[in-house]
Design a protein around this motif. Structure first.
Motif, PDB file in Angstrom:
ATOM      1  N   UNK A 128       0.830  -1.210   0.000  1.00  0.00           N
ATOM      2  CA  UNK A 128       0.000   0.000   0.000  1.00  0.00           C
ATOM      3  C   UNK A 128       0.865   1.260   0.000  1.00  0.00           C
ATOM      4  N   UNK A 129       1.917   1.236   0.787  1.00  0.00           N
ATOM      5  CA  UNK A 129       2.813   2.392   0.837  1.00  0.00           C
ATOM      6  C   UNK A 129       3.544   2.591  -0.492  1.00  0.00           C
ATOM      7  N   UNK A 130       4.008   1.507  -1.081  1.00  0.00           N
ATOM      8  CA  UNK A 130       4.679   1.623  -2.377  1.00  0.00           C
ATOM      9  C   UNK A 130       3.717   2.215  -3.398  1.00  0.00           C
ATOM     10  N   UNK A 131       2.493   1.750  -3.403  1.00  0.00           N
ATOM     11  CA  UNK A 131       1.496   2.288  -4.345  1.00  0.00           C
ATOM     12  C   UNK A 131       1.278   3.775  -4.110  1.00  0.00           C
ATOM     13  N   UNK A 132       1.274   4.184  -2.859  1.00  0.00           N
ATOM     14  CA  UNK A 132       1.052   5.596  -2.519  1.00  0.00           C
ATOM     15  C   UNK A 132       2.198   6.483  -3.013  1.00  0.00           C
ATOM     16  N   UNK A 133       3.447   6.034  -2.832  1.00  0.00           N
ATOM     17  CA  UNK A 133       4.586   6.881  -3.213  1.00  0.00           C
ATOM     18  C   UNK A 133       4.955   6.750  -4.685  1.00  0.00           C
ATOM     19  N   UNK A 134       4.403   5.753  -5.343  1.00  0.00           N
ATOM     20  CA  UNK A 134       4.705   5.514  -6.760  1.00  0.00           C
ATOM     21  C   UNK A 134       3.784   6.355  -7.646  1.00  0.00           C
ATOM     22  N   UNK A 135       4.356   7.006  -8.634  1.00  0.00           N
ATOM     23  CA  UNK A 135       3.564   7.790  -9.584  1.00  0.00           C
ATOM     24  C   UNK A 135       2.767   6.861 -10.493  1.00  0.00           C
ATOM     25  N   UNK A 136       1.687   7.386 -11.065  1.00  0.00           N
ATOM     26  CA  UNK A 136       0.910   6.609 -12.041  1.00  0.00           C
ATOM     27  C   UNK A 136       1.830   6.187 -13.175  1.00  0.00           C
ATOM     28  N   UNK A 137       1.749   4.934 -13.547  1.00  0.00           N
ATOM     29  CA  UNK A 137       2.609   4.407 -14.595  1.00  0.00           C
ATOM     30  C   UNK A 137       4.001   4.045 -14.108  1.00  0.00           C
ATOM     31  N   UNK A 138       4.239   4.199 -12.797  1.00  0.00           N
ATOM     32  CA  UNK A 138       5.551   3.884 -12.236  1.00  0.00           C
ATOM     33  C   UNK A 138       5.793   2.385 -12.167  1.00  0.00           C
ATOM     34  N   UNK A 139       7.011   2.036 -11.838  1.00  0.00           N
ATOM     35  CA  UNK A 139       7.427   0.632 -11.806  1.00  0.00           C
ATOM     36  C   UNK A 139       7.825   0.251 -10.383  1.00  0.00           C
ATOM     37  N   UNK A 140       7.267  -0.860  -9.914  1.00  0.00           N
ATOM     38  CA  UNK A 140       7.684  -1.443  -8.642  1.00  0.00           C
ATOM     39  C   UNK A 140       8.292  -2.792  -8.954  1.00  0.00           C
ATOM     40  N   UNK A 141       9.558  -2.944  -8.592  1.00  0.00           N
ATOM     41  CA  UNK A 141      10.269  -4.191  -8.818  1.00  0.00           C
ATOM     42  C   UNK A 141      10.696  -4.735  -7.469  1.00  0.00           C
ATOM     43  N   UNK A 142      10.339  -5.979  -7.197  1.00  0.00           N
ATOM     44  CA  UNK A 142      10.781  -6.618  -5.965  1.00  0.00           C
ATOM     45  C   UNK A 142      11.084  -8.076  -6.258  1.00  0.00           C
ATOM     46  N   UNK A 143      11.874  -8.665  -5.382  1.00  0.00           N
ATOM     47  CA  UNK A 143      12.155 -10.089  -5.502  1.00  0.00           C
ATOM     48  C   UNK A 143      11.604 -10.784  -4.271  1.00  0.00           C
ATOM     49  N   UNK A 144      11.304 -12.061  -4.434  1.00  0.00           N
ATOM     50  CA  UNK A 144      10.752 -12.860  -3.350  1.00  0.00           C
ATOM     51  C   UNK A 144      11.183 -14.300  -3.564  1.00  0.00           C
ATOM     52  N   UNK A 145      11.275 -15.031  -2.481  1.00  0.00           N
ATOM     53  CA  UNK A 145      11.630 -16.443  -2.600  1.00  0.00           C
ATOM     54  C   UNK A 145      10.550 -17.199  -3.378  1.00  0.00           C
ATOM     55  N   UNK A 146      10.967 -18.146  -4.136  1.00  0.00           N
ATOM     56  CA  UNK A 146      10.063 -18.978  -4.912  1.00  0.00           C
ATOM     57  C   UNK A 146       9.721 -20.218  -4.091  1.00  0.00           C
ATOM     58  N   UNK A 147       8.495 -20.277  -3.600  1.00  0.00           N
ATOM     59  CA  UNK A 147       8.096 -21.400  -2.746  1.00  0.00           C
ATOM     60  C   UNK A 147       8.018 -22.718  -3.501  1.00  0.00           C
ATOM     61  N   UNK A 148       8.062 -22.673  -4.815  1.00  0.00           N
ATOM     62  CA  UNK A 148       8.006 -23.897  -5.616  1.00  0.00           C
ATOM     63  C   UNK A 148       9.396 -24.367  -6.058  1.00  0.00           C
ATOM     64  N   UNK A 149      10.439 -23.655  -5.627  1.00  0.00           N
ATOM     65  CA  UNK A 149      11.800 -24.026  -5.997  1.00  0.00           C
ATOM     66  C   UNK A 149      12.125 -25.389  -5.402  1.00  0.00           C
ATOM     67  N   UNK A 150      12.647 -26.272  -6.222  1.00  0.00           N
ATOM     68  CA  UNK A 150      12.918 -27.647  -5.802  1.00  0.00           C
ATOM     69  C   UNK A 150      13.909 -27.739  -4.645  1.00  0.00           C
ATOM     70  N   UNK A 151      14.846 -26.826  -4.546  1.00  0.00           N
ATOM     71  CA  UNK A 151      15.865 -26.876  -3.498  1.00  0.00           C
ATOM     72  C   UNK A 151      15.469 -26.211  -2.194  1.00  0.00           C
ATOM     73  N   UNK A 152      14.253 -25.681  -2.122  1.00  0.00           N
ATOM     74  CA  UNK A 152      13.838 -24.939  -0.937  1.00  0.00           C
ATOM     75  C   UNK A 152      13.856 -25.796   0.330  1.00  0.00           C
ATOM     76  N   UNK A 153      13.375 -27.018   0.222  1.00  0.00           N
ATOM     77  CA  UNK A 153      13.325 -27.886   1.400  1.00  0.00           C
ATOM     78  C   UNK A 153      14.730 -28.116   1.952  1.00  0.00           C
ATOM     79  N   UNK A 154      15.701 -28.362   1.092  1.00  0.00           N
ATOM     80  CA  UNK A 154      17.069 -28.595   1.536  1.00  0.00           C
ATOM     81  C   UNK A 154      17.685 -27.335   2.132  1.00  0.00           C
ATOM     82  N   UNK A 155      17.306 -26.183   1.619  1.00  0.00           N
ATOM     83  CA  UNK A 155      17.842 -24.922   2.103  1.00  0.00           C
ATOM     84  C   UNK A 155      17.493 -24.702   3.573  1.00  0.00           C
ATOM     85  N   UNK A 156      16.297 -25.111   3.964  1.00  0.00           N
ATOM     86  CA  UNK A 156      15.836 -24.889   5.323  1.00  0.00           C
ATOM     87  C   UNK A 156      15.839 -26.157   6.186  1.00  0.00           C
ATOM     88  N   UNK A 157      16.604 -27.151   5.786  1.00  0.00           N
ATOM     89  CA  UNK A 157      16.705 -28.394   6.552  1.00  0.00           C
ATOM     90  C   UNK A 157      18.073 -28.454   7.211  1.00  0.00           C
TER      91      UNK A 157
END
Length: 163
Positions: A128-157
């Motif tokens: 919500x905050x990003x939307x508020x500070x972003x101009x119309x037509x602006x770009x929001x780029x973020x990264x997030x972990x992929x919960x479907x990544x095959x190696x995720x289970x091993x990463x957290x084991x």
């Protein structure tokens, strides 16, 4: 309620490690290429969760106006030591960006899975905050972990090194 990662990011050990990082992820390189120099030079950018300034020199060099922001003072100290007064760094929490007026930026970057350090409720507040500070037509780029990544289970084991 989720864990408050600010304590972790505000530690000298972690901020020092982040301050040594100097590269772009492949998706970030693609972003610069796809947006192109002409478009980027017309953009006001907020680099939210700037950490130790890993992305600073790459984006600040090509945008019209650059602000690096983080909620961890230790990270900002690393950025200021690393870049001096060449760039603007401020303490700011993505969940409540009172420092900025509505429609302040053309481009908001929240890289390195920064948004993943928040609970669901805090992610919603951040969006919500990003939307508020972003101009119309602006770009929001973020990264997030992929919960479907095959190696995720091993990463957290926890692995037992005894055989």
């Amino acid at each position: 309620m989720g864990i408050d990662h600010k304590i972790l990011y505000d530690s000298e050990h972690v901020s020092s490690d982040y301050g040594k990082r100097d590269y772009l992820e492949p998706a970030e390189e693609t972003l610069i290429t796809e947006l192109g120099p002409v478009r980027l030079t017309a953009m006001d950018m907020l680099d939210m969760g700037v950490g130790g300034g890993r992305t600073t020199k790459y984006f600040a060099a090509v945008v019209r106006h650059y602000i690096g922001a983080d909620y961890a003072p230790a990270m900002l100290k690393v950025c200021k030591n690393r870049y001096g007064k060449d760039f603007n760094f401020i303490e700011c929490d993505a969940r409540k960006m009172e420092e900025f007026k509505d429609n302040s930026f053309d481009f908001v970057l929240f890289s390195f899975n920064g948004i993943d350090s928040f609970s669901h409720k805090d992610r919603v507040a951040t969006l919500k905050e990003v939307r508020r500070v972003l101009r119309n037509g602006g770009i929001f780029y973020f990264s997030s972990h992929n919960l479907r990544w095959e190696g995720l289970k091993e990463l957290f084991t926890l692995k037992n090194s005894v055989k």
